[in-house]
Scaffold this motif. Structure first.
Motif, PDB file in Angstrom:
ATOM      1  N   GLN A  52      30.850 118.256  18.386  1.00  0.00           N
ATOM      2  CA  GLN A  52      30.030 118.429  17.185  1.00  0.00           C
ATOM      3  C   GLN A  52      28.566 118.777  17.458  1.00  0.00           C
ATOM      4  OE1 GLN A  52      31.791 118.471  14.099  1.00  0.00           O
ATOM      5  NE2 GLN A  52      33.337 118.506  15.713  1.00  0.00           N
ATOM      6  N   VAL A  53      28.279 119.428  18.576  1.00  0.00           N
ATOM      7  CA  VAL A  53      26.940 119.961  18.811  1.00  0.00           C
ATOM      8  C   VAL A  53      26.688 121.093  17.812  1.00  0.00           C
ATOM      9  CG1 VAL A  53      25.503 121.221  20.473  1.00  0.00           C
ATOM     10  CG2 VAL A  53      26.960 119.322  21.249  1.00  0.00           C
ATOM     11  N   PRO A 289      19.320 108.865  21.194  1.00  0.00           N
ATOM     12  CA  PRO A 289      19.246 109.301  19.798  1.00  0.00           C
ATOM     13  C   PRO A 289      17.921 108.963  19.135  1.00  0.00           C
ATOM     14  CG  PRO A 289      21.363 108.288  20.253  1.00  0.00           C
ATOM     15  CD  PRO A 289      20.521 108.055  21.468  1.00  0.00           C
ATOM     16  N   ILE A 290      17.390 107.774  19.397  1.00  0.00           N
ATOM     17  CA  ILE A 290      16.110 107.385  18.789  1.00  0.00           C
ATOM     18  C   ILE A 290      14.990 108.301  19.274  1.00  0.00           C
ATOM     19  CG2 ILE A 290      14.357 105.563  18.748  1.00  0.00           C
ATOM     20  CD1 ILE A 290      16.653 103.533  18.673  1.00  0.00           C
ATOM     21  N   GLN A 291      15.008 108.638  20.548  1.00  0.00           N
ATOM     22  CA  GLN A 291      14.024 109.563  21.117  1.00  0.00           C
ATOM     23  C   GLN A 291      14.103 110.925  20.425  1.00  0.00           C
ATOM     24  OE1 GLN A 291      14.954 110.616  25.134  1.00  0.00           O
ATOM     25  NE2 GLN A 291      12.917 111.414  25.612  1.00  0.00           N
ATOM     26  N   ALA A 292      15.318 111.431  20.234  1.00  0.00           N
ATOM     27  CA  ALA A 292      15.507 112.721  19.579  1.00  0.00           C
ATOM     28  C   ALA A 292      15.031 112.687  18.135  1.00  0.00           C
ATOM     29  CB  ALA A 292      16.978 113.127  19.640  1.00  0.00           C
ATOM     30  N   PRO A 317      26.800 113.762  20.116  1.00  0.00           N
ATOM     31  CA  PRO A 317      26.512 113.680  18.678  1.00  0.00           C
ATOM     32  C   PRO A 317      27.181 112.482  18.003  1.00  0.00           C
ATOM     33  CG  PRO A 317      26.903 115.949  19.285  1.00  0.00           C
ATOM     34  CD  PRO A 317      27.250 115.123  20.498  1.00  0.00           C
ATOM     35  N   ARG A 318      28.407 112.146  18.417  1.00  0.00           N
ATOM     36  CA  ARG A 318      29.079 110.977  17.857  1.00  0.00           C
ATOM     37  C   ARG A 318      28.330 109.710  18.271  1.00  0.00           C
ATOM     38  NH1 ARG A 318      32.532 107.209  19.944  1.00  0.00           N
ATOM     39  NH2 ARG A 318      33.865 106.129  18.434  1.00  0.00           N
ATOM     40  N   THR A 319      27.943 109.634  19.539  1.00  0.00           N
ATOM     41  CA  THR A 319      27.167 108.494  20.031  1.00  0.00           C
ATOM     42  C   THR A 319      25.886 108.331  19.225  1.00  0.00           C
ATOM     43  OG1 THR A 319      28.027 108.871  22.265  1.00  0.00           O
ATOM     44  CG2 THR A 319      26.015 107.542  22.076  1.00  0.00           C
ATOM     45  N   ALA A 320      25.198 109.453  18.984  1.00  0.00           N
ATOM     46  CA  ALA A 320      23.930 109.425  18.248  1.00  0.00           C
ATOM     47  C   ALA A 320      24.142 109.013  16.802  1.00  0.00           C
ATOM     48  CB  ALA A 320      23.271 110.801  18.319  1.00  0.00           C
TER      49      ALA A 320
END
Length: 339
Positions: A52-53, A289-292, A317-320
């Protein structure tokens, strides 16, 4: 608060379903040394689309055989390459991702037999081959090669083209005064050093109307070299020419000591974005994810380019999404394990 990482982003009618971009990364996997797509490329890129990128950028793809970094690089110098690239595009789009390709020429950093080219006859380091200084004819032929590469990318069905102007490869070599010592209209002043890239952008835009990115190295990390402030000027010129987004990396035009830490290049993206009022992509040890999300919320970039983290986790993306409290759709075949 809406999570920006999973908000859509549209450029010239092309919509990415989220702001996550797979950064172009060389795979050195053309084992027949002919530049053709192989099974590894099909598996590698399609798996990140399944993950899912939003936008998947295909690695540096050489516009001439002489422009390869290595004999194992992908190529787009021949119509024979279109078929394999078209298959790659189809595989990625089948899973809802958009796909781009990075058009490249390695210049003096090519590790090949025979002559290599550069703006000036200066080797990258003591272990490297000295390039042949490009003639006006060499320059014109290379500009035409980028145009032909863009035509083939269009025929293959890519959504985005990125011109590789970073990491010490040919375009970057022309831009930097550390590697460009020419005395003609392609050297000297900033405007002259930009001329080669200007001609490439103009040529590409005669055959390509879709989203156009340029990757840059916004800091040479060397006295007398280019700084992010210099790239604000270049970015203004790119914007005037119709470039849609600057993919902001740094370094590698000359050997240099670089202080590397999480997000170490994000500040360069922010500088170029605000200074030239142009969309940017941030890259460089972005892993969490928080950094992004912070990068996007604080308007330091418009897209987040992930490299090594997507090698480690094709389903990042799933992890994020789980970490940021967002539900995203995955492949229906994976439904039982996706959530």
């Amino acid at each position: 608060m809406a999570v920006k990482l999973f908000s859509p982003y549209t450029i010239k009618g092309v919509t990415f379903k989220n702001r996550i971009v797979m950064s172009p990364m060389c795979m050195y996997s053309c084992h027949n040394q002919d530049g053709h797509v192989e099974n590894w490329h099909r598996t590698h890129y399609a798996s990140r689309a399944v993950g899912q990128v939003g936008l998947i950028m295909v690695e540096a793809t050489a516009v001439t055989p002489q422009g390869r970094i290595s004999p194992q690089d992908l190529g787009i110098w021949s119509d024979d390459h279109i078929k394999g690239l078209k298959e790659l595009v189809s595989l990625v789009k089948e899973h809802g991702s958009k796909i781009g390709i990075q058009l490249a020429h390695a210049g003096r950093k090519a590790e090949l037999e025979g002559d290599i080219l550069g703006p000036s006859a200066i080797a990258f380091n003591e272990q490297s081959k000295t390039p042949k200084e490009m003639t006006k004819e060499d320059i014109a032929d290379t500009v035409e090669a980028f145009k032909k590469g863009a035509e083939r990318a269009k025929k293959a069905g890519f959504d985005v083209i990125e011109i590789h102007g970073a990491h010490g490869y040919l375009i970057n070599e022309f831009l930097s005064p550390l590697s460009n010592k020419r005395q003609d209209e392609y050297g000297g002043s900033a405007e002259n050093r930009y001329r080669f890239l200007r001609e490439i952008i103009d040529a590409v835009k005669t055959v390509w109307v879709g989203p156009l990115f340029v990757r840059v190295s916004a800091n040479d990390y060397q006295e007398g070299g280019l700084t992010p402030e210099d790239y604000i000027v270049f970015a203004h010129w790119m914007k005037e020419q119709g470039v849609d987004l600057i993919d902001v990396s740094s370094g590698a035009v000359v050997p240099a000591r670089i202080n590397v830490y999480p997000g170490y290049q994000v500040k360069f993206s922010e500088t170029v974005r605000n200074g030239a009022d142009i969309a940017t992509g941030a890259v460089g040890l972005i892993t969490s994810p928080i950094q992004a999300e912070e990068i996007l919320q604080n308007e330091r970039a418009d897209l987040v380019f992930l490299a090594r983290e997507l090698l480690r986790d094709p389903y990042w993306p799933r992890t994020a999404a789980k970490e940021l409290g967002v539900t995203i759709e995955g492949p229906k075949q994976y439904e039982r394990g996706w959530r």
